[in-house]
Each structure stands twice: as structure tokens, then as C-alpha cells.
Design a protein around this motif. Structure first.
Motif, mmCIF file in Angstrom:
data_model
loop_
_atom_site.group_PDB
_atom_site.id
_atom_site.type_symbol
_atom_site.label_atom_id
_atom_site.label_comp_id
_atom_site.label_asym_id
_atom_site.label_seq_id
_atom_site.Cartn_x
_atom_site.Cartn_y
_atom_site.Cartn_z
ATOM 1 N N ARG A 1 58.071 69.561 -110.137
ATOM 2 C CA ARG A 1 57.470 68.935 -108.972
ATOM 3 C C ARG A 1 58.428 69.045 -107.788
ATOM 4 O O ARG A 1 59.638 69.165 -107.988
ATOM 5 C CB ARG A 1 57.241 67.435 -109.217
ATOM 6 C CG ARG A 1 56.166 67.146 -110.216
ATOM 7 C CD ARG A 1 56.211 65.649 -110.550
ATOM 8 N NE ARG A 1 55.255 65.338 -111.603
ATOM 9 C CZ ARG A 1 53.970 65.129 -111.373
ATOM 10 N NH1 ARG A 1 53.500 65.157 -110.133
ATOM 11 N NH2 ARG A 1 53.152 64.858 -112.362
ATOM 12 N N PRO A 2 57.912 68.967 -106.548
ATOM 13 C CA PRO A 2 58.824 68.963 -105.395
ATOM 14 C C PRO A 2 59.747 67.744 -105.465
ATOM 15 O O PRO A 2 59.346 66.693 -105.949
ATOM 16 C CB PRO A 2 57.892 68.828 -104.192
ATOM 17 C CG PRO A 2 56.534 69.177 -104.688
ATOM 18 C CD PRO A 2 56.507 68.854 -106.147
ATOM 19 N N GLU B 1 59.264 71.165 -99.309
ATOM 20 C CA GLU B 1 58.709 71.902 -100.452
ATOM 21 C C GLU B 1 57.204 71.624 -100.611
ATOM 22 O O GLU B 1 56.432 72.527 -100.959
ATOM 23 C CB GLU B 1 59.477 71.561 -101.733
ATOM 24 C CG GLU B 1 58.952 72.185 -103.022
ATOM 25 C CD GLU B 1 58.960 73.713 -103.043
ATOM 26 O OE1 GLU B 1 59.690 74.339 -102.248
ATOM 27 O OE2 GLU B 1 58.194 74.280 -103.858
ATOM 28 N N VAL B 2 56.804 70.399 -100.337
ATOM 29 C CA VAL B 2 55.368 70.070 -100.389
ATOM 30 C C VAL B 2 54.617 70.895 -99.339
ATOM 31 O O VAL B 2 53.549 71.452 -99.599
ATOM 32 C CB VAL B 2 55.150 68.559 -100.161
ATOM 33 C CG1 VAL B 2 53.660 68.246 -100.002
ATOM 34 C CG2 VAL B 2 55.741 67.749 -101.317
ATOM 35 N N ARG C 1 54.405 74.668 -100.396
ATOM 36 C CA ARG C 1 53.403 74.882 -101.453
ATOM 37 C C ARG C 1 52.000 74.825 -100.852
ATOM 38 O O ARG C 1 51.125 75.623 -101.209
ATOM 39 C CB ARG C 1 53.549 73.817 -102.553
ATOM 40 C CG ARG C 1 54.812 74.000 -103.356
ATOM 41 C CD ARG C 1 54.890 73.015 -104.522
ATOM 42 N NE ARG C 1 56.154 73.208 -105.233
ATOM 43 C CZ ARG C 1 56.424 72.732 -106.426
ATOM 44 N NH1 ARG C 1 55.531 71.990 -107.066
ATOM 45 N NH2 ARG C 1 57.591 72.960 -107.004
ATOM 46 N N ARG D 1 57.584 52.841 -88.618
ATOM 47 C CA ARG D 1 58.030 52.306 -89.917
ATOM 48 C C ARG D 1 58.563 50.901 -89.764
ATOM 49 O O ARG D 1 58.293 50.023 -90.574
ATOM 50 C CB ARG D 1 59.136 53.192 -90.500
ATOM 51 C CG ARG D 1 58.621 54.135 -91.566
ATOM 52 C CD ARG D 1 59.769 54.734 -92.341
ATOM 53 N NE ARG D 1 60.006 54.016 -93.591
ATOM 54 C CZ ARG D 1 61.151 54.042 -94.245
ATOM 55 N NH1 ARG D 1 62.169 54.708 -93.767
ATOM 56 N NH2 ARG D 1 61.279 53.394 -95.363
ATOM 57 N N ARG E 1 52.882 59.364 -97.807
ATOM 58 C CA ARG E 1 53.526 58.336 -98.642
ATOM 59 C C ARG E 1 55.035 58.503 -98.695
ATOM 60 O O ARG E 1 55.751 57.582 -99.082
ATOM 61 C CB ARG E 1 52.920 58.319 -100.041
ATOM 62 C CG ARG E 1 53.247 59.519 -100.882
ATOM 63 C CD ARG E 1 52.294 59.603 -102.071
ATOM 64 N NE ARG E 1 52.593 60.758 -102.893
ATOM 65 C CZ ARG E 1 53.351 60.699 -103.998
ATOM 66 N NH1 ARG E 1 53.869 59.560 -104.398
ATOM 67 N NH2 ARG E 1 53.563 61.789 -104.696
ATOM 68 N N PHE E 2 55.543 59.692 -98.309
ATOM 69 C CA PHE E 2 56.993 59.895 -98.281
ATOM 70 C C PHE E 2 57.594 59.513 -96.931
ATOM 71 O O PHE E 2 58.800 59.594 -96.737
ATOM 72 C CB PHE E 2 57.341 61.350 -98.614
ATOM 73 C CG PHE E 2 56.890 61.767 -99.976
ATOM 74 C CD1 PHE E 2 57.467 61.202 -101.113
ATOM 75 C CD2 PHE E 2 55.889 62.702 -100.143
ATOM 76 C CE1 PHE E 2 57.052 61.572 -102.386
ATOM 77 C CE2 PHE E 2 55.466 63.083 -101.406
ATOM 78 C CZ PHE E 2 56.043 62.509 -102.534
ATOM 79 N N GLY E 3 56.754 59.160 -95.972
ATOM 80 C CA GLY E 3 57.246 58.729 -94.668
ATOM 81 C C GLY E 3 57.794 59.858 -93.831
ATOM 82 O O GLY E 3 58.499 59.635 -92.847
ATOM 83 N N ALA F 1 61.005 64.750 -103.959
ATOM 84 C CA ALA F 1 60.640 63.852 -102.865
ATOM 85 C C ALA F 1 60.614 62.449 -103.432
ATOM 86 O O ALA F 1 60.152 62.222 -104.545
ATOM 87 C CB ALA F 1 59.281 64.221 -102.290
ATOM 88 N N VAL F 2 61.149 61.527 -102.676
ATOM 89 C CA VAL F 2 61.226 60.143 -103.127
ATOM 90 C C VAL F 2 60.449 59.278 -102.150
ATOM 91 O O VAL F 2 60.624 59.381 -100.930
ATOM 92 C CB VAL F 2 62.699 59.674 -103.175
ATOM 93 C CG1 VAL F 2 62.793 58.257 -103.730
ATOM 94 C CG2 VAL F 2 63.523 60.631 -104.017
ATOM 95 N N VAL F 3 59.578 58.446 -102.693
ATOM 96 C CA VAL F 3 58.853 57.512 -101.829
ATOM 97 C C VAL F 3 59.847 56.475 -101.319
ATOM 98 O O VAL F 3 60.550 55.837 -102.112
ATOM 99 C CB VAL F 3 57.695 56.834 -102.593
ATOM 100 C CG1 VAL F 3 57.011 55.803 -101.718
ATOM 101 C CG2 VAL F 3 56.701 57.874 -103.069
ATOM 102 N N PRO F 4 59.958 56.316 -99.988
ATOM 103 C CA PRO F 4 60.992 55.442 -99.445
ATOM 104 C C PRO F 4 60.685 53.966 -99.674
ATOM 105 O O PRO F 4 59.531 53.581 -99.815
ATOM 106 C CB PRO F 4 60.969 55.763 -97.945
ATOM 107 C CG PRO F 4 59.578 56.257 -97.679
ATOM 108 C CD PRO F 4 59.110 56.916 -98.951
ATOM 109 N N VAL G 1 57.760 66.580 -96.294
ATOM 110 C CA VAL G 1 58.633 67.064 -97.368
ATOM 111 C C VAL G 1 58.532 68.596 -97.375
ATOM 112 O O VAL G 1 57.458 69.143 -97.636
ATOM 113 C CB VAL G 1 58.195 66.504 -98.742
ATOM 114 C CG1 VAL G 1 59.118 67.006 -99.837
ATOM 115 C CG2 VAL G 1 58.153 64.983 -98.699
#
Lengths: 343, 215
Positions: free
Chosen positions: B201-202, A48-49, A52, A175, A41-43, B204-207, A46
């Protein structure tokens, strides 16, 4: 052979927690936990994700790999781990795990190069590597052409991308076309319904005399083409755009790979990395290699994408070559150069 | 009992061995950027200094944070890995509890450590063994100090807001962490698994829609 050492390999350079176990070049287990669903969903991945998720997944994934191989941890003779290149925080979880296993078991540790591991893995499927061979590694993070006299000790960089990695271009174009992340498999699928000759997208650096790649201009050209059609109210035929974009990428990749074979008079080409799972790249590489009299080796898709078996395979080569093990002080090096096969 | 404890949730990379009665060996290096390089050799050093073998260890304890994540994970991954290979249990103990235990204070106080981004990780204690609030992450001005002494690196960083007990070490000591864990184990107090306390939370931004390349 039963007297060859059992090597456990750990891969955490990006979003896959990969554990592989080999005896020599016999694959005994290849277990993967992926955090891709959390990144989609972040494209993009990430960091840090991913870090973890590696910590969460490591212990269960190692236990699953040992169970798959029918082994106890105490059977393992050596630990190999990706020391770089990759995401710093992600690498560090794998390196910390590897050190704790080596310390706890009292066995040697080998910190290895992720790219060299992508080359070494093919031996698990197709036997010993010809010396030398040309290797092309194409993934979301890398696009490299390598001359490989000896994967355990001597890897020479011939060229690499000057901007985006090939897999990155797939993600970005996906995208633009409204296809999900990661883009590679979706573009591959969409392209099967389209024509690779429908649109003449640019082939960056094709005849510039180097063995480097560039995919950033291609990505922008696709975006311009799509935006122009949208602005004039024309429908965009996604399969044609996907197929034509993909054709431009694999055309450049295969041509440059064969240029490298010719230039260094090498008759064996190996393609690895996640983009090597692309069906059009595999088909075109096969066709062009046959025409050029070059033998092509491409590991099966499960060994092309990031995995622990590739790290174990290279670790096994290092043990066999009598390489001095790594110390417990090795760092995770996010920009480890390909010329450093082991640390 | 032989407890191997370490903490990597602050700039201190610290390891110690505790036999249930006393600390046999302890080693600490302050280096915020090299947890991954320093921890395993530090463990080897305390083993060598105490003349113990890893095979003698009966429990592995790691500071579970909160603390900067990259370093924090090194300690927790190492605890899990040693536990798996040695076949002994591993536990996580809140890093702030280790700092609190090391302070030796018998009256109420706060522990505050550096959370970066102009924030602190903090907890409130009734005494060195008893956390009554936290751990939380806040800006220093949001911490309800209420006249209590504050120990830890967060206090040293923001002395005007948090006060500063300079007589107490600002960093956790693995010796204190090991002693606290040994005490809890001897009493039969349940300990937590070696899992990280992140509190954030990490990033991160949903684009949104892709950026246009044409005007």
C-alpha cells in the motif's frame, strides 16, 4: 480556424489527471479525473496515491476528452504535457503517456512549464494575452508573481513565496479550524458569514520592498489566536477567524500584484491557480484594479485549478511560435524553473 | 505476429521486438533513475535496428512488476498509450515471469528481485514457464528457499541468504519477456491487462490533531 492544429494537453503535476483538447485557442474538451477524495483523509496530497491514480485514470480520461471533442486520436496534431514543476512521480505518468501518444501517432511532443500553462489558459476564455502582462499564480503549491512579455518564450519571475504557498496556508488554517481538506473552498464559504476585520492578523512582507510573499507566520498567528481562545475557555467564532485570515491573504496578494504592475508600468493583471477561485480574492482584486486603472483577467474557476486545457493552450502557442518540439528523452523535472517555459 | 515488449520494473530499461519465432532486436540499459527518459528512445532503437515500423506491431507487452513503482508505471503507461494510439492490444506480464523465462531453467527454482527497504519481490517456479507461488514481497530471510536455486537481482543482493546463480542475468530481458508473451499468445493463453502489481500500500498516515504552536 480549421487549419489551426489540434493539440492534446496532459496535466498530472499534482492530484488532477487533466486532459484538454484545443484547436488554436478554441477549447474543445477539458476532462478531469481527481484523486482528491483519496487524499482528503490524509490532510494533504499523498504523492504515491496521486501517482497510482494518474495511471488508473489516464486512458479513460483521454478517451472521455476525445469523445467530448468528437475526435479520434488520429486527428490530434501535437501532444503537450506538463514536464514540471510538480510531484516527480505524478509528473512522470503524464510525461510517459505523452511520449507514448507522440510516438504512437507520429506527432510532435511539447514538454511545458505548469506555471506558464496557468497563464496561457486565460487565452481560451479572454483572447490573446496583452504583451506584456503581470501574472499572479496562487495555488496549493505555488505563489508567484511573473512578468510575461511572451508566454511562449519569455516569462520572468518577479517574486514568489519564501515559505508556504497561499493555498497551503488555507489548508493549514482549515485544519486548525476543524474544516476539511482542501481548505480553500471551506474557508471561502465560512468567511461569508464572518467579518474580515474582526481580527487583525499579520500581513507578512507587505511593505518590505520585494515582490515575495510569506504566509507561514500568518498561519502560526491564526493557530496562536485560536489556541489562546481555547485555553481561556472562550468560543472561537470560526466565520470571523476564516474571514480575517482570508482577508490578510488576499490583502497581501492584491497589493503586491498591483505593486508589480506599478513598478513595471504594466496595465494588465492576470490571476490564475486554484486560489484564484477564491471569491474574496476575485472581488478585492477587481476593486483594487479598477481603482488603479489596471485591467484584470481571471479565468473561470474550472480553468484556474489544474487542468489539461491549460497545457494544450500553451502547447498551441508553442506550435504557433514555431518552437522546436521536445525530444522523447525529456525528463519530468519536479523543480523546473519558471524561466523555462518549454523543455 | 510482431510483439513489442518492454520492462521498467527493475534498474534495467529493456525493450525488444519478437516476430513469433525469434527476437528481431533488443536493447537494454541499466539505470535505476532514468526510466522515463530512456524507454521511448529504447523503443525507437529496437524498431530502427529491426527495420520494423510501429504500424507493424500487433501486440504491446509491458512487464507489470512487481518493482519500484515510479519506474514500473513508465512501462505500463507507455504500453497503454501505444495500445490506444496504434489500435492494438496491450498486456502486462509479471516481471518475475520474464526473469524466469530468461533463466531457461527446467527444474524448480525461485526468482527474487530487489524490492528496496531490505526486502525482495519473489516467486517460486516449477520451471521457466510455470509460476507456482507468488509474487510476494518479504525480507530475504522469510523467503522459503528450501535449497532451490534463486535467480534475479535479489539473489545477487543477498547471496548469503538466497544463494546466487551468477550464471543467470540478474535483470529481466525484454527479449525473454517478448518470447514468453509470443508463446502465450500463439497458444491462446489469456494474458493480463497492463496493470501494475504493487504488493504494498502507499505510505501514508492519517494525521492526528493539529500540532499546537503554543506551549
Amino acid at each position: 480556424m480549421a487549419d489551426e492544429p489540434l493539440v492534446l494537453g496532459i496535466e498530472t503535476s499534482c492530484d488532477e489527471t487533466g486532459i484538454g483538447i484545443v484547436r488554436g485557442h478554441t477549447l474543445l474538451a477539458n476532462t478531469i479525473a481527481s484523486s482528491m477524495d483519496e487524499h482528503a483523509r490524509f490532510g494533504g496530497v499523498v504523492p504515491e496515491v496521486a501517482s497510482r491514480a494518474h495511471l488508473e485514470a489516464m486512458t479513460p480520461t483521454v478517451e472521455a476528452a476525445l469523445a467530448e471533442a468528437g475526435l479520434r486520436f488520429s486527428d490530434i496534431d501535437a501532444i503537450a504535457v506538463t514536464a514540471g514543476p510538480g510531484l516527480a512521480g505524478a509528473l512522470l505518468v503524464g510525461v510517459a503517456a505523452a511520449k507514448s501518444y507522440a510516438l504512437g501517432l507520429g506527432v510532435p511532443l511539447y514538454g511545458v512549464n505548469h506555471l506558464a500553462a496557468h497563464v496561457a489558459v486565460d487565452q481560451l476564455e479572454h483572447g490573446p494575452l496583452p504583451r506584456p502582462c503581470i501574472a499572479m499564480l496562487v495555488s496549493g503549491g505555488h505563489s508567484s508573481l511573473l512578468l510575461v512579455p511572451d508566454v511562449a518564450e519569455d516569462v520572468i519571475s518577479l517574486g514568489s513565496t519564501v515559505d508556504d504557498a497561499a493555498g497551503e496556508a488555507f489548508d493549514k488554517v482549515a485544519r486548525v479550524l476543524g474544516l476539511p481538506f482542501p481548505g480553500g473552498p471551506h474557508i471561502d464559504r465560512a468567511a461569508r458569514e464572518g467579518s474580515g476585520e474582526a481580527i487583525a492578523f499579520p500581513r507578512g512582507k507587505l511593505d518590505d520592498g520585494t515582490l515575495d510573499f510569506s504566509f507561514s507566520g500568518l498561519k502560526t498567528a491564526v493557530a496562536r489566536w485560536v489556541e489562546a481562545r481555547e485555553a481561556s475557555g472562550e468560543a472561537v467564532h470560526v466565520p470571523d477567524v476564516a474571514a480575517s485570515f482570508q482577508e490578510a491573504v488576499v490583502d497581501v496578494l492584491t497589493r503586491k500584484a498591483l505593486q508589480a504592475c506599478r513598478k513595471y508600468e504594466v496595465h494588465d493583471l492576470l490571476i490564475g491557480g486554484g486560489v484564484a477561485a477564491n471569491s474574496r480574492l476575485r472581488a478585492l482584486a477587481q476593486e483594487r484594479c479598477e481603482a488603479a486603472g489596471v485591467r484584470l483577467r481571471v479565468p473561470r474557476p474550472g480553468l484556474c485549478t489544474d487542468n489539461g486545457a491549460m497545457v494544450a493552450a500553451l502547447g498551441s502557442d508553442l506550435v504557433a511560435a514555431g518552437i522546436t518540439p521536445s525530444t522523447l528523452e525529456i525528463p519530468a523535472d519536479s523543480s523546473l524553473p519558471i524561466t523555462t517555459v518549454h523543455v | 505476429m510482431l510483439v513489442l515488449a518492454f520492462d521498467t520494473a527493475t534498474p534495467a530499461v529493456t525493450a525488444a521486438l519478437h516476430d513469433g519465432e525469434r527476437v528481431l532486436a533488443e536493447s537494454t540499459t541499466i539505470d535505476a533513475r532514468r526510466h522515463g527518459e530512456l524507454l521511448a528512445p529504447t523503443i525507437e532503437r529496437v524498431l530502427a535496428e529491426s527495420g520494423a515500423s510501429l504500424r507493424d506491431v500487433t501486440a504491446v507487452v509491458a512487464g507489470s512488476g512487481p518493482g519500484p513503482y515510479t519506474g514500473l508505471r513508465v512501462g505500463l503507461m507507455t504500453a497503454q498509450g501505444l495500445s490506444t494510439t496504434l489500435g492494438v492490444p496491450s498486456y502486462g506480464v509479471c516481471t518475475l515471469d520474464g526473469v524466469a523465462f530468461g533463466s531457461g531453467l527446467s527444474e524448480p527454482f525461485l526468482v527474487a528481485t530487489d524490492a528496496r527497504r531490505k526486502e525482495v519481490f519473489w516467486g517460486r517456479y516449477a520451471d521457466m514457464r510455470t509460476r507456482v507461488e507468488g509474487p510476494f514481497v518479504n525480507r530475504p530471510a522469510e523467503v522459503p528457499v528450501e535449497g532451490l536455486p534463486v535467480v534475479g537481482a535479489g539473489a545477487a543482493l543477498y547471496p548469503e541468504i538466497l544463494g546466487n546463480r551468477s550464471d543467470v542475468s540478474p535483470y529481466p530481458s525484454a527479449g525473454a519477456l517478448a518470447a514468453l508473451a509470443a508463446e502465450r499468445l500463439a497458444k491462446g493463453t489469456p494474458l493480463d491487462p497492463p496493470r501494475p502489481i504493487y504488493l504494498r500500500r502507499p505510505d501514508a498516515v492519517v494525521p492526528g490533531a493539529p500540532k499546537r504552536v503554543t506551549a
